[in-house]
Design a protein around this motif. Structure first.
Motif, mmCIF file in Angstrom:
data_model
loop_
_atom_site.group_PDB
_atom_site.id
_atom_site.type_symbol
_atom_site.label_atom_id
_atom_site.label_comp_id
_atom_site.label_asym_id
_atom_site.label_seq_id
_atom_site.Cartn_x
_atom_site.Cartn_y
_atom_site.Cartn_z
ATOM 1 N N ALA A 67 0.866 -1.166 0.058
ATOM 2 C CA ALA A 67 0.053 -0.089 0.199
ATOM 3 C C ALA A 67 0.924 1.246 0.183
ATOM 4 O O ALA A 67 0.621 2.045 -0.916
ATOM 5 C CB ALA A 67 -0.739 0.059 1.212
ATOM 6 N N VAL A 70 2.483 1.581 -3.701
ATOM 7 C CA VAL A 70 1.324 2.187 -4.596
ATOM 8 C C VAL A 70 1.148 3.671 -4.327
ATOM 9 O O VAL A 70 0.862 4.286 -5.167
ATOM 10 C CB VAL A 70 0.152 1.195 -4.679
ATOM 11 N N GLY A 71 0.907 3.771 -2.915
ATOM 12 C CA GLY A 71 0.585 5.325 -2.523
ATOM 13 C C GLY A 71 1.642 6.092 -3.040
ATOM 14 O O GLY A 71 1.077 7.453 -3.395
ATOM 15 N N SER A 156 -6.195 2.242 -5.550
ATOM 16 C CA SER A 156 -5.650 1.126 -5.347
ATOM 17 C C SER A 156 -4.826 0.867 -3.959
ATOM 18 O O SER A 156 -4.957 -0.013 -3.166
ATOM 19 C CB SER A 156 -4.623 0.823 -6.573
ATOM 20 N N THR A 157 -4.247 1.878 -3.499
ATOM 21 C CA THR A 157 -3.688 1.910 -2.272
ATOM 22 C C THR A 157 -4.682 1.673 -1.190
ATOM 23 O O THR A 157 -4.255 0.862 -0.277
ATOM 24 C CB THR A 157 -3.228 3.492 -2.035
#
Length: 380
Positions: A67, A70-71, A156-157
């Motif tokens: 997470a 991707v963040g 997505s995160t």
């Protein structure tokens, strides 16, 4: 939630790569796919870790780290095009975490259910992981049009944090080999020893190797193909949705079919279905690619559950992490080769025709592997 996050990431990242290198789109996407595949070469180390650390701990940590990764990429995507070098680094680290999470999860399921329910448990787990992306691919394609890559990665995160939220509720289980030191080379030898003494496992490895090559080849060529001959992200999202639909259908068919036929028989059928689906990708029309994706997915789904369950029958609990790690390392060669082949200046129809021929040979060789196998005591 993790499957949904993975699906939206898989739609956004190829187009980040395309934006970073508009003059060499195929090479850019191929490089990112290759970087995400390289961590599988570390499979023996990751498999050893999965055997020696609690599955709950590994799943929690990998979820949090994915997470964060991707963040961070989402924040960078708010500005100008993300440099290709940074995309390669993010893809490698993400692949590392995904591989570790997959290995930990694969060793966990046989410890949670009775052996007689293992096929059904694998089918339900795979069905959830493959069914949810049907929504995710459509969501990813829509988000790309509405909010761009940054917005897609931002959502997505949040989705990737789902596993971190529920991991503490998993049973407290000790590691399969609690307290033993990591020995990567020795574990690699032990994993390979288990594989080479089983003709069925070797035949399954050959197909897995080819499928990893095929998936990376398709993952690189499909978005470029849709960009050139179709409507780009929306057509690619539809392609992935149909592929996932086929996989889900194949997964759902395993449990009822197993009541009449053995897992070995189902794996034989899956090989022929895969060959038929790959042959459809020889034609360039977008509609044919969509149909071929559905057929290919059905074969992939059949093999997903049947092969995982069969390998769990054949490999002792204490060695599962190492054997899975060894498989991942060997399959990484297929993934790398697929990404490299996809970057070659060779027409997509020729590549797909060659791939179809390889899958045909593997389908024809499966009965021989069963007749020659010394694993008859495990027949189901």
């Amino acid at each position: 939630m993790t499957a949904l996050g993975d699906a939206t990431v898989s739609i956004a990242v190829p187009f980040l790569a395309l934006a970073s290198s508009p003059d060499a789109p195929t090479q850019a996407v191929g490089s990112v796919v290759l970087a995400g595949s390289l961590p599988r070469f570390l499979g023996p180390v990751l498999g050893s870790l999965a055997d020696r650390v609690s599955p709950r701990t590994l799943l929690l940590l990998t979820s949090l780290l994915r997470a964060v990764t991707v963040g961070g990429l989402a924040v960078l995507a708010l500005g100008e095009a993300v440099p290709l070098a940074l995309l390669l680094l993010v893809a490698f680290f993400g692949g590392l975490l995904t591989t570790l999470a997959y290995t930990a999860g694969s060793t966990l399921i046989p410890r949670l259910v009775d052996a007689t329910q293992l096929t059904r448990a694998n089918s339900l787990n795979s069905g959830a992981m493959m069914g949810v992306p049907l929504v995710g691919y459509g969501l990813g394609g829509s988000l790309l049009h509405v909010s761009g890559q940054a917005g897609t990665l931002g959502l997505s995160t949040l989705l990737l944090l789902g596993l971190a939220l529920v991991a503490p509720s998993l049973p407290r289980m000790p590691a399969a080999q609690q307290g033993t030191p990591l020995r990567p080379l020795a574990d690699l030898r032990e994993g390979w020893r288990v594989l080479r003494t089983s003709r069925q496992l070797l035949a399954m490895l050959a197909l897995s190797f080819t499928l990893n090559l095929a998936m990376n080849l398709i993952n690189v060529r499909a978005p470029v193909h849709m960009q050139r001959l179709g409507q780009g992200a929306s057509d690619y999202a539809m392609f992935e949705m149909l592929l996932a639909s086929g996989v889900l259908l194949g997964i759902l068919l395993v449990t009822p079919l197993e009541r009449r036929w053995s897992l070995d028989t189902l794996m034989g059928w899956g090989r022929w279905v895969l060959t038929l689906g790959t042959a459809g990708l020889v034609w360039p029309a977008i509609g044919v690619w969509w149909s071929a994706a559905l057929v290919f997915g059905v074969g992939l789904g059949l093999l997903e559950v049947a092969a995982v369950t069969r390998s769990q029958h054949l490999v002792p609990l204490a060695l599962r992490g190492r054997v899975i790690g060894t498989l991942l390392a060997l399959n990484a060669v297929g993934l790398s080769l697929g990404a490299m082949l996809a970057a070659w200046p060779v027409g997509t129809p020729w590549l797909m025709a060659g791939l179809s021929g390889c899958l045909l040979l593997l389908a024809l060789s499966w009965p021989w592997a069963l007749r020659s196998s010394n694993d008859t005591r495990f027949q189901t």
